[in-house]
Design a protein around this motif. Structure first.
Motif, mmCIF file in Angstrom:
data_model
loop_
_atom_site.group_PDB
_atom_site.id
_atom_site.type_symbol
_atom_site.label_atom_id
_atom_site.label_comp_id
_atom_site.label_asym_id
_atom_site.label_seq_id
_atom_site.Cartn_x
_atom_site.Cartn_y
_atom_site.Cartn_z
ATOM 1 N N ILE A 264 0.877 -1.153 -0.020
ATOM 2 C CA ILE A 264 -0.064 -0.048 -0.046
ATOM 3 C C ILE A 264 0.968 1.291 0.039
ATOM 4 C CG2 ILE A 264 -1.651 1.160 1.279
ATOM 5 C CD1 ILE A 264 -2.596 -1.606 2.508
ATOM 6 N N ILE A 265 1.814 1.055 0.721
ATOM 7 C CA ILE A 265 2.848 2.302 0.916
ATOM 8 C C ILE A 265 3.485 2.737 -0.403
ATOM 9 C CG2 ILE A 265 4.967 3.333 2.152
ATOM 10 C CD1 ILE A 265 2.485 3.101 3.730
ATOM 11 N N LYS A 266 3.793 1.532 -1.143
ATOM 12 C CA LYS A 266 4.473 1.601 -2.386
ATOM 13 C C LYS A 266 3.772 2.181 -3.380
ATOM 14 C CE LYS A 266 8.218 -1.949 -2.142
ATOM 15 N NZ LYS A 266 8.695 -3.315 -2.605
ATOM 16 N N VAL A 267 2.438 1.689 -3.269
ATOM 17 C CA VAL A 267 1.368 2.406 -4.475
ATOM 18 C C VAL A 267 1.158 3.848 -4.313
ATOM 19 C CG1 VAL A 267 -0.995 2.434 -5.180
ATOM 20 C CG2 VAL A 267 -0.113 0.119 -4.699
ATOM 21 N N LEU A 268 1.007 4.252 -2.769
ATOM 22 C CA LEU A 268 0.980 5.661 -2.762
ATOM 23 C C LEU A 268 2.236 6.524 -2.902
ATOM 24 C CD1 LEU A 268 -1.679 7.159 -1.363
ATOM 25 C CD2 LEU A 268 -2.018 4.717 -1.406
ATOM 26 N N GLN A 269 3.452 5.764 -3.092
ATOM 27 C CA GLN A 269 4.695 6.629 -3.382
ATOM 28 C C GLN A 269 4.818 6.551 -4.805
ATOM 29 O OE1 GLN A 269 7.501 4.210 -1.338
ATOM 30 N NE2 GLN A 269 7.532 5.486 0.448
ATOM 31 N N GLY A 270 3.927 5.943 -5.670
ATOM 32 C CA GLY A 270 4.043 6.107 -7.023
ATOM 33 C C GLY A 270 4.757 5.161 -7.744
ATOM 34 N N GLU A 271 5.133 3.911 -6.896
ATOM 35 C CA GLU A 271 5.918 2.963 -7.347
ATOM 36 C C GLU A 271 5.195 2.081 -8.454
ATOM 37 O OE1 GLU A 271 8.624 0.914 -4.787
ATOM 38 O OE2 GLU A 271 8.540 2.502 -3.308
ATOM 39 N N ARG A 272 6.151 1.266 -9.205
ATOM 40 C CA ARG A 272 5.360 0.499 -10.295
ATOM 41 C C ARG A 272 5.019 -0.781 -9.814
ATOM 42 N NH1 ARG A 272 7.631 -1.670 -15.548
ATOM 43 N NH2 ARG A 272 6.269 -1.244 -17.498
ATOM 44 N N VAL A 273 3.985 -0.807 -8.955
ATOM 45 C CA VAL A 273 3.599 -2.319 -8.208
ATOM 46 C C VAL A 273 2.166 -2.422 -8.572
ATOM 47 C CG1 VAL A 273 5.377 -2.322 -6.405
ATOM 48 C CG2 VAL A 273 3.028 -1.058 -6.091
ATOM 49 N N GLY A 274 1.856 -3.584 -8.871
ATOM 50 C CA GLY A 274 0.339 -4.041 -9.239
ATOM 51 C C GLY A 274 0.075 -3.688 -10.522
ATOM 52 N N THR A 275 -1.054 -3.475 -10.714
ATOM 53 C CA THR A 275 -1.860 -3.200 -11.993
ATOM 54 C C THR A 275 -2.700 -1.949 -12.027
ATOM 55 O OG1 THR A 275 -2.017 -5.546 -12.845
ATOM 56 C CG2 THR A 275 -3.243 -3.786 -14.169
ATOM 57 N N LEU A 276 -2.379 -0.868 -12.766
ATOM 58 C CA LEU A 276 -3.030 0.325 -12.708
ATOM 59 C C LEU A 276 -4.265 0.374 -13.539
ATOM 60 C CD1 LEU A 276 -3.365 3.244 -11.866
ATOM 61 C CD2 LEU A 276 -1.465 3.918 -13.406
#
Length: 712
Positions: A264-276
């Protein structure tokens, strides 16, 4: 940070949906560790001022597990012999909901966060007044920094089997989360799953690859969904449907893993994890998720064509590359000067700028190395061993290319030339990723090299990776890429080793030692030490630690050595004994690679102490002894467990060109496959060719094995 996700850093209101497979274990019990990690991440976002709304599944699963246990406890043996009726889903939901919420309350309380429960059904949303009141309640809770925790009230849902039925305004917690994202005007919806994101096929299949940005026009017909979730209602199919609807309505969505402790933290940092999922995704110039695989597959196909042309044709490619580089030296210098100027302006360290700079004569030197490589014996298809297994049955062990190599390197554009020429000579396909600081130099070198490759082989033999975002995709291609060779910092090598199943060849550190024994010729020692430290301080084979025999303190030879080092601008740091005896500032660590005009000095009792020191603090790269005592020298040569061990010779000789390998793709400190400077031979493996005339095993009843070595 992925440029297409930069907007996420500005999100102020986030909805997080956690699925049953995340909150429960395979046996139905609550996954306390994962829920705890989730709550800690929510706490961090809350403390940053981000409004968080949680939508959680799991009540039915938890209730079912509890009711099964109670039923088992209260059943007689005779009861257990009867056919078991499946438990009512509504009853499971009613029992499980209180336990699930009690856990959230407890964990959030431990983190000094207030939470609240909101149970809803799809029928509620038919009422406009309910929707308005819901928004007011949630806004009030968020103003008070309270976390609203939503769940569908399956216990009183009007559907007969809400955990199976997919009708209504929403039909599961994924679609509920999507509906809430629209109602509450969320800036982002995160759907947590038991996998990293949306794959092109079932995640367990080897050719299924993670899709980083979903584009409906591109991916809708390409995706093959696997089985539904082991415990939830719809699995990835339901998540994608909810994500597409929410994104189309203006709320971006990321599907990512709820098993990772920081997703979750990585997503909020704009990192390229998961599918957007984003309503504008189709208009973005986004990385093509299949591009990494296509590059690797193309390199493999071209490498097979390279292997099928004659040895003379492969030789000509190398000679053409050397000619192209020399003919375009001015153009290469312009691009390299631009990279160096940009690096200086950005404040990069001197050691990096030194590695980045292609000094006068470098191209000529590289071209000469390529021509030497071209004139070497063709390494492909050599017969290494011939054995007669039985009469008329002959086995040959032959050399052949590894396949496709991925080289990730920093700073040094000349490495691109060496690696590319070695790949051509060894018949391998190649993918190259250089550092952004050498972007222009790498681009022009790659263009010139591939321009010399004929169409019969294909210019995609050597692919240049320009985006850092593509590296994670490439590191997952263990079915296409055969070897990764990282050349750079300890951090780079360690990150790559931790991120791939592909074999990794290389070294993290270059902590090279020179040990000056009491019997050393001090004039020779001075020349060796000065060369090892000052010839090219940024190189990985440069001396980082100087070990001195204690008896040299009496002779005065040490003082001359120290004076000469300092005279050449070398900053000295001492171990405890050198600090005391020679008044040298104390070194912070013996395990330190300076890569600059600095080194550590320490006093040791004898050769045994020097060997122990090297084994404890060294990196198994290259270590040297300076001594006139042949017995001491042999002891050092045979006991130091490094890739290169030298007697009376500078550590700077640890180099592929100087070893006569033509060039090197890197230096390996591993003990498997290749060790030391890796040239052509290190990029080859073996293939067994068996020639017979109809022999069969048939239980080894009649065949007489001879296992006789035959001449090559």
């Amino acid at each position: 940070m992925d440029s297409t996700r930069a907007f996420i850093k500005d999100a102020k209101r986030v909805i997080i949906k956690v699925g049953t497979a995340v909150v429960t274990r395979s046996d139905g019990r609550l996954a306390l560790g994962r829920i705890g990690s989730l709550c800690e991440q929510v706490k961090e976002l809350n403390s940053r001022g981000i409004e968080v709304i949680l939508v959680t599944s799991g009540a039915v699963g938890v209730g079912r597990q509890r009711l099964r246990y109670r039923k088992l406890v209260h059943s007689s043996f005779a009861d257990l012999q009867k056919p078991q009726v499946e438990l009512d889903g509504k009853a499971c939901a009613a029992v499980g909901q209180s336990g699930l919420m009690a856990l959230y309350e407890s964990l959030f309380s431990q983190l000094d966060v207030a939470s609240s429960q909101l149970l809803v059904t799809d029928n509620d949303f038919y009422n406009p007044e309910f929707r308005m009141q819901l928004c007011e309640t949630v806004n009030s809770l968020l103003d008070l920094k309270v976390i609203p925790v939503f769940n569908e009230n399956d216990a009183i849902s009007t559907r007969k089997a809400p955990y199976e039925d997919s009708s209504g305004i929403f039909w599961d917690n994924d679609s509920l989360a999507g509906l809430l994202a629209m109602e509450l005007k969320a800036d982002l919806l995160i759907l947590l799953s038991d996998v990293e994101g949306l794959y092109s096929g079932p995640p367990g299949e080897p050719h299924s690859k993670l899709i980083h940005t979903y584009v409906k026009e591109r991916h809708q017909g390409e995706i093959t969904f696997g089985d539904k979730s082991r415990v939830g209602r719809g699995g990835m199919t339901a998540k994608v449907k909810a994500a597409v609807l929410a994104a189309a309505s203006g709320t971006p969505v990321v599907i990512t893993s709820g098993f990772a402790t920081d997703s979750i933290i990585k997503v909020l940092q704009g990192e390229r994890v998961g599918t957007l999922f984003h309503q504008n995704a189709s208009s973005w110039v986004v990385p093509n998720e299949v591009e990494a695989r296509e590059l690797a597959v193309s390199a493999r196909e071209c490498s097979r064509r390279l292997q099928n042309i004659s040895a003379e044709e492969r030789r000509k490619i190398l000679l053409d590359i050397a000619d192209a580089l020399e003919a375009n030296q001015r153009l290469i210098k312009i691009e390299n000067d631009a990279d160096v100027a940009a690096a200086q302006q950005s404040g990069y360290e001197k050691s990096l700028i030194s590695r980045l700079t292609m000094k006068p004569g470098k191209i000529s030197s590289l071209s000469k190395s390529i021509r030497i490589l071209a004139d070497m014996e063709d390494p492909i298809g050599r017969v290494l061993k011939r054995t007669e297994l039985a009469d008329g049955l002959v086995l040959e062990k032959t050399s052949c290319p590894l396949g496709v190599l991925l080289i990730v390197f920093e700073s040094r554009p000349d490495a691109l030339v060496q690696i590319a020429s070695l790949a051509v000579r060894s018949g391998n396909g190649l993918l190259l990723k250089g550092g952004k600081e050498a972007m222009r130099s790498n681009a022009i070198l790659h263009k010139l090299i591939t321009g010399a490759i004929p169409d019969t082989v294909g210019k995609k033999l050597i692919g240049l990776i320009t985006s850092r975002d593509e590296i994670p995709d490439l590191l997952k291609l263990d079915d296409v890429i055969d070897l990764v060779i990282p050349r750079g910092s300890n951090k780079l090598v360690s990150q790559i080793k931790a991120s791939t199943k592909i074999p990794v060849l290389g070294h993290a550190d270059g902590i090279c030692h020179v040990y000056v024994d009491k019997s050393a010729n001090m004039e020779m020692a001075k020349r060796i030490v000065m060369d090892a430290k000052t010839d090219y301080p940024a190189a990985c084979n440069s001396m980082e630690t100087l070990l001195l025999h204690k008896d040299l303190l009496k002779s005065g030879g040490i003082n001359d050595l120290i004076v000469e080092l300092r005279g050449e601008g070398v900053t000295l740091f001492g171990g405890p004994r050198a600090n005391e005896e020679l008044d040298i500032p104390l070194a912070q660590s013996f395990h330190h690679e300076y890569s600059s005009t600095a080194c550590t000095v320490e006093i040791v009792d004898d050769v045994h102490a020097a060997i122990d020191h090297i084994h404890q603090y060294g990196s198994a790269h290259t270590d040297c002894i300076v001594t006139e005592d042949s017995e001491v020298a042999e002891l050092f040569l045979h006991q130091v467990d490094s890739a290169g061990v030298f007697h009376n010779a500078s550590t700077r000789f640890s180099d592929g060109a100087r070893f006569g390998l033509g060039a090197e793709v890197g230096l390996s400190t591993s003990r498997i496959h290749a060790r030391g400077p890796v040239g052509v031979d290190g990029l080859l493996t073996t293939r067994w060719l068996l020639r017979g005339n109809g022999q069969v095993v048939d239980g080894d009843k009649e065949l007489v094995y001879t296992h006789k070595d035959l001449p090559l």
